[in-house]
Scaffold this motif. Structure first.
Motif, PDB file in Angstrom:
ATOM      1  N   UNK A  15       0.853  -1.186   0.000  1.00 14.18           N
ATOM      2  CA  UNK A  15       0.000   0.000   0.000  1.00 14.18           C
ATOM      3  C   UNK A  15       0.888   1.235   0.000  1.00 14.18           C
ATOM      4  N   UNK A  16       0.561   2.163  -0.867  1.00 14.78           N
ATOM      5  CA  UNK A  16       1.273   3.427  -0.951  1.00 14.78           C
ATOM      6  C   UNK A  16       0.234   4.529  -0.939  1.00 14.78           C
ATOM      7  N   UNK A  17       0.203   5.285   0.130  1.00 13.45           N
ATOM      8  CA  UNK A  17      -0.811   6.300   0.372  1.00 13.45           C
ATOM      9  C   UNK A  17      -2.171   5.608   0.252  1.00 13.45           C
ATOM     10  N   UNK A  18      -2.987   5.960  -0.741  1.00 14.88           N
ATOM     11  CA  UNK A  18      -4.299   5.317  -0.889  1.00 14.88           C
ATOM     12  C   UNK A  18      -4.326   4.348  -2.070  1.00 14.88           C
ATOM     13  N   UNK A  19      -3.160   3.969  -2.576  1.00 10.27           N
ATOM     14  CA  UNK A  19      -3.069   3.083  -3.742  1.00 10.27           C
ATOM     15  C   UNK A  19      -2.533   1.718  -3.339  1.00 10.27           C
ATOM     16  N   UNK A  20      -2.966   0.682  -4.040  1.00  5.89           N
ATOM     17  CA  UNK A  20      -2.372  -0.639  -3.912  1.00  5.89           C
ATOM     18  C   UNK A  20      -1.472  -0.835  -5.124  1.00  5.89           C
ATOM     19  N   UNK A  21      -0.224  -1.156  -4.846  1.00  2.00           N
ATOM     20  CA  UNK A  21       0.777  -1.277  -5.894  1.00  2.00           C
ATOM     21  C   UNK A  21       1.356  -2.688  -5.890  1.00  2.00           C
ATOM     22  N   UNK A  22       1.988  -3.018  -7.016  1.00  5.56           N
ATOM     23  CA  UNK A  22       2.630  -4.316  -7.191  1.00  5.56           C
ATOM     24  C   UNK A  22       4.122  -4.091  -7.427  1.00  5.56           C
ATOM     25  N   UNK A  23       4.942  -4.853  -6.748  1.00  5.04           N
ATOM     26  CA  UNK A  23       6.366  -4.970  -7.051  1.00  5.04           C
ATOM     27  C   UNK A  23       6.520  -6.332  -7.705  1.00  5.04           C
ATOM     28  N   UNK A  24       7.089  -6.362  -8.906  1.00  6.50           N
ATOM     29  CA  UNK A  24       7.187  -7.637  -9.618  1.00  6.50           C
ATOM     30  C   UNK A  24       8.319  -7.594 -10.627  1.00  6.50           C
ATOM     31  N   UNK A  25       8.689  -8.786 -11.097  1.00  8.21           N
ATOM     32  CA  UNK A  25       9.645  -8.903 -12.193  1.00  8.21           C
ATOM     33  C   UNK A  25       8.942  -9.639 -13.329  1.00  8.21           C
ATOM     34  N   UNK A  46       8.879 -10.501 -17.768  1.00  7.63           N
ATOM     35  CA  UNK A  46       9.763 -10.714 -18.906  1.00  7.63           C
ATOM     36  C   UNK A  46      10.052  -9.445 -19.695  1.00  7.63           C
ATOM     37  N   UNK A  47       9.027  -8.689 -19.990  1.00  8.18           N
ATOM     38  CA  UNK A  47       9.190  -7.559 -20.906  1.00  8.18           C
ATOM     39  C   UNK A  47       9.791  -6.310 -20.269  1.00  8.18           C
ATOM     40  N   UNK A  48       9.797  -6.221 -18.924  1.00  6.37           N
ATOM     41  CA  UNK A  48      10.271  -5.001 -18.262  1.00  6.37           C
ATOM     42  C   UNK A  48      11.378  -5.227 -17.245  1.00  6.37           C
ATOM     43  N   UNK A  49      11.438  -6.384 -16.647  1.00  6.97           N
ATOM     44  CA  UNK A  49      12.290  -6.594 -15.491  1.00  6.97           C
ATOM     45  C   UNK A  49      11.515  -6.202 -14.245  1.00  6.97           C
ATOM     46  N   UNK A  50      12.224  -5.735 -13.229  1.00 12.13           N
ATOM     47  CA  UNK A  50      11.579  -5.363 -11.969  1.00 12.13           C
ATOM     48  C   UNK A  50      10.898  -4.016 -12.142  1.00 12.13           C
ATOM     49  N   UNK A  51       9.631  -3.974 -11.740  1.00  8.81           N
ATOM     50  CA  UNK A  51       8.854  -2.750 -11.912  1.00  8.81           C
ATOM     51  C   UNK A  51       7.835  -2.610 -10.788  1.00  8.81           C
ATOM     52  N   UNK A  52       7.278  -1.399 -10.719  1.00  8.17           N
ATOM     53  CA  UNK A  52       6.187  -1.096  -9.801  1.00  8.17           C
ATOM     54  C   UNK A  52       5.012  -0.612 -10.644  1.00  8.17           C
ATOM     55  N   UNK A  53       3.852  -1.241 -10.467  1.00  2.40           N
ATOM     56  CA  UNK A  53       2.641  -0.832 -11.184  1.00  2.40           C
ATOM     57  C   UNK A  53       1.451  -0.895 -10.235  1.00  2.40           C
ATOM     58  N   UNK A  54       0.393  -0.167 -10.522  1.00  2.00           N
ATOM     59  CA  UNK A  54      -0.816  -0.292  -9.708  1.00  2.00           C
ATOM     60  C   UNK A  54      -1.414  -1.692  -9.844  1.00  2.00           C
TER      61      UNK A  54
END
Length: 194
Positions: A55-65, A67-75
């Motif tokens: 959780x980041x402020x009022x958002x739920x985010x994903x930390x993931x790796x 194939x197409x991006x590598x490690x990223x953070x997305x909603x």
């Protein structure tokens, strides 16, 4: 422990349980994409991907790796409405799970987990590890060699280790989403739908 624990879970829309999701929860994916099908077949698992929710402020985010991006953070919401910027949800089944020890982690342990994930943002996906996993089906004596690249489950393992938690690998250093989902400390909660 079997991934059969994920059968017959209560099915909820993402929006209806959004308030129940906690930092450190796991999103386990059973994709119908070509790469997902290969990963599931080779790992003899229902799962092709795993990511870490926070959780980041009022958002739920994903930390993931991935194939197409590598490690990223997305909603997290992207999985339900705009996966891969396609305007469509993720193709496959999505499951929410929780490690039993996460709820008891002190803030500095949770922060260490998330800090490690943030520090690795931008690191490449480990294509070589996937090739080795595929080859390990035929060549039994292959082992995983640590590097600065991550498949999804290696990345989640790396983050969890910073909080003092870890998952059992296959004995050769390879860790798949299957290993995380079968861990006795990981409790399946819901199957999620858009």
């Amino acid at each position: 422990m079997s991934t059969d624990r994920f059968k017959d879970l209560p099915i909820h829309s993402y929006q209806s349980i959004r308030g129940d999701i906690q930092t450190g929860d796991l999103l386990l994916c059973s994709g119908s994409y070509p790469v997902s099908k290969i990963i599931k077949k080779v790992s003899k698992s229902r799962f092709s991907h795993v990511s870490l929710i926070f959780q980041w402020v009022d958002r739920l985010m994903i930390l993931e790796s991935v194939e197409s991006y590598g490690v990223r953070i997305v909603p997290l919401s992207h999985y339900f409405s705009d996966y891969r910027n396609s305007g469509k949800p993720y193709k496959g089944n999505l499951y929410l799970a929780r490690h039993s020890a996460v709820k008891d982690l002190v803030p500095n342990k949770l922060n260490a987990m998330l800090r490690r994930g943030a520090d690795l943002t931008g690191q490449p996906y480990d294509i070589e590890e996937i090739v080795k996993i595929l080859a390990s089906v035929v060549i039994d004596d292959l082992t995983s060699i640590r590097n600065d690249k991550y498949i999804c489950s290696e990345f989640v393992q790396e983050c969890y280790k910073k909080a003092g938690l870890s998952f059992q690998d296959d004995g050769r250093g390879f860790i798949y989403p299957e290993h995380i989902s079968k861990d006795p400390s990981v409790k399946p909660l819901y199957e999620l739908i858009p």
